[in-house]
Design a protein around this motif. Structure first.
Motif, PDB file in Angstrom:
ATOM      1  N   SER A 837      72.433 136.366 -63.758  1.00 32.92           N
ATOM      2  CA  SER A 837      72.876 137.581 -63.058  1.00 32.92           C
ATOM      3  C   SER A 837      71.700 138.487 -62.668  1.00 32.92           C
ATOM      4  N   HIS A 838      70.517 138.222 -63.221  1.00 32.46           N
ATOM      5  CA  HIS A 838      69.354 139.050 -62.905  1.00 32.46           C
ATOM      6  C   HIS A 838      68.107 138.166 -62.930  1.00 32.46           C
ATOM      7  N   ILE A 839      67.250 138.311 -61.909  1.00 30.64           N
ATOM      8  CA  ILE A 839      66.016 137.519 -61.806  1.00 30.64           C
ATOM      9  C   ILE A 839      64.850 138.475 -61.562  1.00 30.64           C
ATOM     10  N   SER A 840      63.746 138.168 -62.190  1.00 27.67           N
ATOM     11  CA  SER A 840      62.565 139.016 -62.045  1.00 27.67           C
ATOM     12  C   SER A 840      61.309 138.151 -62.001  1.00 27.67           C
ATOM     13  N   SER A 841      60.354 138.547 -61.163  1.00 23.98           N
ATOM     14  CA  SER A 841      59.006 137.972 -61.202  1.00 23.98           C
ATOM     15  C   SER A 841      58.030 139.076 -60.837  1.00 23.98           C
ATOM     16  N   THR A 842      56.879 139.121 -61.509  1.00 20.37           N
ATOM     17  CA  THR A 842      55.942 140.230 -61.334  1.00 20.37           C
ATOM     18  C   THR A 842      54.663 139.758 -60.662  1.00 20.37           C
ATOM     19  N   TYR A 843      54.100 140.657 -59.844  1.00 22.31           N
ATOM     20  CA  TYR A 843      52.901 140.363 -59.064  1.00 22.31           C
ATOM     21  C   TYR A 843      51.957 141.561 -59.128  1.00 22.31           C
ATOM     22  N   LEU A 844      50.717 141.308 -58.790  1.00 24.37           N
ATOM     23  CA  LEU A 844      49.698 142.339 -58.896  1.00 24.37           C
ATOM     24  C   LEU A 844      48.996 142.516 -57.560  1.00 24.37           C
ATOM     25  N   GLN A 845      48.569 143.746 -57.293  1.00 20.27           N
ATOM     26  CA  GLN A 845      47.749 144.010 -56.116  1.00 20.27           C
ATOM     27  C   GLN A 845      46.477 144.746 -56.500  1.00 20.27           C
ATOM     28  N   ASP A 846      45.362 144.195 -56.053  1.00 18.01           N
ATOM     29  CA  ASP A 846      44.058 144.853 -56.119  1.00 18.01           C
ATOM     30  C   ASP A 846      43.387 144.518 -54.796  1.00 18.01           C
ATOM     31  N   SER A 847      43.651 145.351 -53.811  1.00 15.31           N
ATOM     32  CA  SER A 847      43.252 145.038 -52.445  1.00 15.31           C
ATOM     33  C   SER A 847      41.764 144.778 -52.311  1.00 15.31           C
ATOM     34  N   ARG A 848      40.963 145.562 -53.024  1.00  8.70           N
ATOM     35  CA  ARG A 848      39.515 145.388 -52.923  1.00  8.70           C
ATOM     36  C   ARG A 848      39.072 144.024 -53.427  1.00  8.70           C
ATOM     37  N   ALA A 849      39.825 143.464 -54.368  1.00  9.97           N
ATOM     38  CA  ALA A 849      39.492 142.156 -54.942  1.00  9.97           C
ATOM     39  C   ALA A 849      40.220 141.019 -54.218  1.00  9.97           C
ATOM     40  N   TRP A 850      40.793 141.306 -53.040  1.00  4.36           N
ATOM     41  CA  TRP A 850      41.469 140.308 -52.209  1.00  4.36           C
ATOM     42  C   TRP A 850      42.837 139.901 -52.746  1.00  4.36           C
ATOM     43  N   ILE A 851      43.327 140.609 -53.759  1.00  4.37           N
ATOM     44  CA  ILE A 851      44.620 140.263 -54.361  1.00  4.37           C
ATOM     45  C   ILE A 851      45.682 141.162 -53.739  1.00  4.37           C
ATOM     46  N   LEU A 852      46.617 140.571 -53.011  1.00  5.87           N
ATOM     47  CA  LEU A 852      47.641 141.342 -52.315  1.00  5.87           C
ATOM     48  C   LEU A 852      49.027 140.879 -52.742  1.00  5.87           C
ATOM     49  N   LEU A 912      42.793 137.801 -44.655  1.00  3.34           N
ATOM     50  CA  LEU A 912      42.567 139.239 -44.720  1.00  3.34           C
ATOM     51  C   LEU A 912      42.281 139.773 -43.321  1.00  3.34           C
ATOM     52  N   PRO A 913      42.877 140.913 -42.966  1.00  4.85           N
ATOM     53  CA  PRO A 913      42.754 141.443 -41.604  1.00  4.85           C
ATOM     54  C   PRO A 913      41.393 142.091 -41.351  1.00  4.85           C
ATOM     55  N   GLU A 914      41.194 142.542 -40.110  1.00  2.79           N
ATOM     56  CA  GLU A 914      39.894 143.085 -39.698  1.00  2.79           C
ATOM     57  C   GLU A 914      39.479 144.306 -40.503  1.00  2.79           C
ATOM     58  N   TRP A 915      40.454 145.128 -40.929  1.00  7.76           N
ATOM     59  CA  TRP A 915      40.104 146.358 -41.646  1.00  7.76           C
ATOM     60  C   TRP A 915      39.577 146.092 -43.048  1.00  7.76           C
ATOM     61  N   HIS A 916      39.782 144.883 -43.551  1.00  7.16           N
ATOM     62  CA  HIS A 916      39.372 144.560 -44.923  1.00  7.16           C
ATOM     63  C   HIS A 916      37.918 144.101 -44.947  1.00  7.16           C
ATOM     64  N   GLN A 917      37.196 144.489 -46.007  1.00  8.37           N
ATOM     65  CA  GLN A 917      35.790 144.104 -46.109  1.00  8.37           C
ATOM     66  C   GLN A 917      35.613 142.584 -46.154  1.00  8.37           C
ATOM     67  N   GLY A 918      36.627 141.882 -46.653  1.00  6.82           N
ATOM     68  CA  GLY A 918      36.562 140.421 -46.698  1.00  6.82           C
ATOM     69  C   GLY A 918      37.289 139.768 -45.533  1.00  6.82           C
ATOM     70  N   ALA A 919      37.342 140.452 -44.386  1.00  5.18           N
ATOM     71  CA  ALA A 919      38.104 139.992 -43.223  1.00  5.18           C
ATOM     72  C   ALA A 919      37.855 138.513 -42.935  1.00  5.18           C
ATOM     73  N   GLY A 920      38.969 137.781 -42.755  1.00  3.70           N
ATOM     74  CA  GLY A 920      38.882 136.352 -42.473  1.00  3.70           C
ATOM     75  C   GLY A 920      39.041 135.483 -43.698  1.00  3.70           C
ATOM     76  N   GLY A 921      38.830 136.058 -44.884  1.00  9.98           N
ATOM     77  CA  GLY A 921      39.018 135.304 -46.120  1.00  9.98           C
ATOM     78  C   GLY A 921      40.497 135.216 -46.478  1.00  9.98           C
ATOM     79  N   GLU A 922      40.823 134.279 -47.338  1.00 12.06           N
ATOM     80  CA  GLU A 922      42.210 134.080 -47.740  1.00 12.06           C
ATOM     81  C   GLU A 922      42.555 134.988 -48.920  1.00 12.06           C
ATOM     82  N   ALA A 923      43.677 135.685 -48.799  1.00 14.33           N
ATOM     83  CA  ALA A 923      44.132 136.570 -49.879  1.00 14.33           C
ATOM     84  C   ALA A 923      44.675 135.753 -51.050  1.00 14.33           C
ATOM     85  N   TYR A 924      44.684 136.385 -52.224  1.00 10.29           N
ATOM     86  CA  TYR A 924      45.251 135.798 -53.432  1.00 10.29           C
ATOM     87  C   TYR A 924      46.661 136.330 -53.665  1.00 10.29           C
ATOM     88  N   ILE A 925      47.486 135.514 -54.310  1.00 10.13           N
ATOM     89  CA  ILE A 925      48.688 135.979 -55.001  1.00 10.13           C
ATOM     90  C   ILE A 925      48.410 135.873 -56.494  1.00 10.13           C
TER      91      ILE A 925
END
Length: 933
Positions: A837-852, A912-925
């Motif tokens: 009846s209830h499902i949960s999964s947790t994720y983290l964001q640290d944009s500077r570290a490429w984690i979105l 990662l988009p143009e505004w990001h310092q790592g633009a062109g790199g692949e983001a993490y989950i």
């Protein structure tokens, strides 16, 4: 140990010199490769660093604003960082153009050629090809001088763009008259709240022809967070326009005072010549002789880089902006900024104790004031901001080294109080460090490096306490300085991370991961400068330790794990391009093999320093890379700042003269004499001969399955076989909080979620308490993950996402699973149908570290594991530009559903988009816990 001659030549002033040493400086060294230096006009330790900017994107190799591989100049700004690894500065940018004025950087920028570019100590020039404009730059400490020659007749523009490089928080331009303006710029980058004021005077009347100001535009006043002005005037062919720009960290009045004091002349050549003379005065403090002009260029450019910073950060009347953003006046000392202490405590500051004791005292007085105004002595201070970059509290090393060498001019008691204050905080793992004598992965990321560097810093505080007669503090900090023993693994000789009381496995000393700072175990396993005899003893004696030193130089020259751009200049695993390795070659002196120190150092000096743009093997790091060269070329090095001795090796030059502040000269040659060495005090005295270390009993290792099905065996092992172990256990049902520790005799079995605490004891001396938690599985589900986990971020295996242990917001502790450039998909098998009846999964964001955050998360159910029905989609609502490190629970209620299998699908952000310092790199989950009710 290797010894060489110092000859006392008598009381001669170092101001009397016959040679122009500034002629050897090549400011282009380090502007290519990964050196991160800049070629512009500066004077020693000046507030102004007037240099061209060829990078406005904040890229890593553009940290200084300039890279030799570029062919476009965007403008000339007045502040720059020398060889750092993070981008900032670029304040008060001006650019000459012709024709129609534009505020588009693509329009006002210009191509240039290195064949039309010149740089020397205190001077820079270039031709801007787009409009055939010759630019010449020079400087005083607080004033930048520009000379623009317009080689075509027409309309000349000077663009002032306050949105250059970093984020403009507030900007103002005040028009005083048609030749004078005042500028205020408050910006955010690495320094999150930087203030700078400027007074600009043109040599001829200029007219404002265009503006951008999203705030106020009236009565000759312009403001906003988007702010630029274009000043124009007709010019004849060959006409020059001169600009004088004074800076101040305080206010408009400060900029005006600095202008009056240092911009008195309009003669560009006078200032250029004075800048060269200022450099020659500093550079002549060390004279080296060589027929090799390249070696002279490398040596004197190295000195030039060391003297580029710290930068004077007060007005001519002593007024400065404190760490609390209030104004103060420096009395009897000069106030400085830009302290890259993790780097510079190793060689740059020890070098200064030798040739600039007065300025060393000024640095320490600055530390004291920053502690009074900001709470702590600086870690990595920039423009009156604490960036908290890097680790340790290495200002204490600078203080201890100065006190050990008898430098005066600062209050020893205040300096000691400031140093002790840093060591008693509860930040960056220090709380765990104080409680259990080491930091584990569970407590703080980069736990090995922090433990080792804190231990050295504590030893430095102990040396201060000894000088000041504080016996109890001396004993306390000397004992803390032995905390390295808790991370020394006697089974392999390496400094190894601990997790949950055990050694962290799998272990590869070449692996670069979040347990070390910009390095791996090879680099940090030699960092016990405060107790090298103890480290040798731990390895089993000099012969075995010699083999261990041999090991780093003979190991394969490839690191594993995370890509770390700072690790360069490899000889085996030794990395000259990054600071943790810098003392290692000198350790051969401690095992009576000075010839090996000589051999390694000569190879490094020959191969990793060149007279070319890529002449530095790694980041200059505010002079540390060059300071290593200077000291090693002289044949001395401070392996342990805080001791008054120098380790020695064969000098790189046949003769070196050191001009000391007391007027005496010491000359180094390759000859030797024990009596002369003893007389001059630069011999390799027996290190640590007067130091007595309190016994440090290392904390025991507790090993068991962190997550187990039904039962697990617990084994406790001392790090010293002579230790006895005492322990207690508390399981999830245990209500007894007053348990008594009992003697450990043999391994035992646990069958519930249990906490085990243990300590070692030897001769009545107890270790810190090791605490380990072992969890019985909350479920017996199976899980299949249809994605490839990043090997650095496994969290111990696939069961980590259903083990009931939640990851911390500090993801570097290792509790999150990371997936880069791919959608995460997990299928959980409950083994039998369950009502959901209830499902949960947790994720983290640290944009500077490429984690979105994932774009969305889908939940599916199935009875057979083949046919899945979509139950719910949860969309992300967190902005990828939000730089706050945060956790989001993508949870949802659903209509009661019976299923045996649950599929969780989290869609990755993508590139990662143009505004990001790592633009062109692949983001993490980053995903952790999946739960179901």
């Amino acid at each position: 140990m290797q010894k060489f001659l110092f000859i006392l030549l008598g009381l001669l002033s170092h101001n009397v010199f016959s040679q122009n040493y500034s002629q050897y400086v090549n400011p282009f060294i380090g502007t290519g490769g990964h050196g991160h230096t800049f070629p512009g006009a500066i004077v020693p330790f000046g507030m102004v660093q007037l240099s061209p900017d060829t990078r406005i994107d904040g890229s890593w190799d553009g940290c200084s604003g300039y890279h030799y591989s570029d062919s476009v100049i965007y403008g000339f700004s007045h502040t720059h960082l020398n060889g750092t690894g993070v981008s900032d500065y670029g304040d008060i940018m001006l650019m000459p153009t012709m024709g129609n004025a534009s505020f588009n950087p693509k329009d006002y920028s210009s191509k240039f050629s290195h064949k039309n570019e010149r740089a020397s100590a205190g001077f820079y020039s270039v031709k801007l090809d787009k409009h055939n404009i010759d630019v010449r730059l020079t400087a005083t400490a607080r004033v930048g001088y520009h000379e623009y020659t317009f080689n075509k007749a027409g309309v000349a523009n000077i663009i002032l763009d306050l949105n250059h490089r970093d984020k403009l928080l507030e900007g103002e331009v005040r028009i005083i008259d048609d030749k004078t303006i005042e500028v205020f710029r408050r910006s955010e980058a690495w320094a999150t709240n930087q203030y700078i004021y400027a007074r600009i005077e043109f040599s001829k009347p200029m007219k404002i022809v265009s503006t951008i100001a999203n705030g106020t535009q009236r009565n000759n006043f312009y403001s906003g967070t988007q702010l630029a002005l274009a000043f124009s005037s007709k010019v004849k062919k060959g006409e020059k326009i001169l600009l004088k720009v004074s800076l101040s960290p305080t206010d408009y009045d400060g900029a005006a005072k600095n202008f009056l004091a240092e911009a008195k002349t309009d003669n560009f050549e006078t200032i250029k010549n004075q800048a060269a003379a200022d450099w020659n005065k500093e550079l002549s403090k060390i004279e080296v002789k060589s027929d090799d002009k390249n070696k002279l260029a490398i040596f004197y450019t190295a000195m030039y880089h060391v003297f580029t910073q710290p930068n004077i950060n007060m007005d001519v009347d002593g007024k400065y902006r404190g760490r609390d953003n209030k104004f103060y006046y420096a009395k009897d000392f000069n106030y400085y900024s830009v302290f890259s202490l993790w780097d510079t405590f190793r060689a740059a500051h020890p070098l200064m104790t030798l040739i600039d004791r007065k300025r060393t005292a000024d640095f320490i007085n600055t530390f004291i004031k920053q502690r009074e105004q900001g709470g702590r002595i600086p870690v990595w201070e920039l423009a009156s901001n604490e960036t908290e970059c890097m680790i340790g509290y290495h200002g204490v090393s600078v203080i201890a080294d100065a006190m050990a060498k008898g430098i005066t001019g600062f209050d020893y008691e205040k300096a000691y109080e400031a140093a002790k204050n840093s060591a008693m905080q509860d930040i960056f793992g220090l709380d765990a460090y104080k409680q259990k004598n080491y930091i584990s992965i569970d407590d703080e990321h980069e736990s090995v490096s922090k433990t080792l560097e804190y231990a050295y810093d504590d030893w430095c505080i102990a040396q201060m306490a000894k000088i000041l007669g504080k016996k109890e503090d001396y004993q306390y900090f000397m004992k803390r300085s032995q905390n390295w023993k808790n991370l020394y693994n006697p089974n392999n000789g390496f400094m190894q991370a601990r997790k949950n009381g055990n050694w962290y496995e799998p272990f590869d000393p070449r692996e670069v991961n979040n347990n070390y700072t910009e390095g791996n175990s090879w680099h940090y396993s030699y960092f016990v400068p405060q107790d090298i005899p103890g480290l040798i003893e731990a390895h089993g004696g000099k012969e075995k330790f010699e083999q261990f030193i041999d090991g780093i130089f003979s190991a394969p020259d490839k690191t594993t794990g995370r890509e770390q751009v700072d690790i360069t200049g490899l000889i085996g695993q030794y990395a000259q391009g990054n600071e943790p390795s810098h003392h290692i070659a000198y350790l051969y002196n401690y095992v009576d093999k000075p010839e090996k120190t000589n051999e390694k150092n000569k190879y490094i000096l020959d191969n990793f320093y060149k007279n070319s743009p890529d002449g530095l093997i790694g980041n200059e790091d505010c002079g540390q890379m060059s300071a290593w060269y200077i000291l090693s070329a002289m044949g001395i090095y401070a392996v342990t700042p805080g001791l008054s001795e120098w380790q020695t090796t064969t000098p790189y030059f046949d003769e070196i003269k050191i001009h000391l502040e007391d007027g005496t000269i010491k000359t180094i040659t390759k000859n030797t004499s024990k009596n002369e060495l003893k007389y001059l005090g630069f011999e390799n005295v027996k290190a640590f001969k007067d130091l007595k270390y309190p016994q440090q009993t290392a904390s025991p290792i507790i090993a068991a399955d962190r997550l187990f099905d039904f039962t697990s065996q617990v084994k406790i092992t001392p790090l010293n076989e002579k230790d006895k172990i005492y322990y207690i256990t508390r399981d999830e049902d245990d209500k007894n909080t007053e348990k008594t520790y009992k003697l450990y005799k043999e391994p035992f079995i646990i069958s519930k979620t249990t906490q085990v605490s243990a300590y070692s004891e030897r001769n009545g001396e107890k270790s810190g308490i090791t605490i380990s938690n072992f969890n019985r599985r909350p479920n017996h589900w199976n899980v299949t993950i249809n994605a490839n986990v990043h090997p650095q971020y496994t969290a111990g295996g696939k069961l980590a996402i259903i083990d009931g242990i939640n990851g911390d917001v500090n993801w570097r502790k290792g509790e999150w699973q990371g997936y880069q450039g791919q959608t995460f998909e997990a299928v959980i098998d409950f083994l039998s149908p369950q009502q959901i009846s209830h499902i949960s999964s947790t994720y983290l964001q640290d944009s500077r570290a490429w984690i979105l955050m994932p774009k969305k998360v889908e939940y599916y159910a199935s009875m057979d594991g083949k046919t899945f029905i979509l139950l719910k989609t949860v969309e992300n609502n967190i902005d990828p530009k939000d730089e706050k490190v945060q956790i989001k629970d993508f949870s949802t209620d659903i209509l009661p559903t019976e299923a045996r299998f649950l599929k969780v699908k989290a869609y990755h952000y993508g590139k990662l988009p143009e505004w990001h310092q790592g633009a062109g790199g692949e983001a993490y989950i980053f995903v952790d816990e999946i739960s179901v009710k």
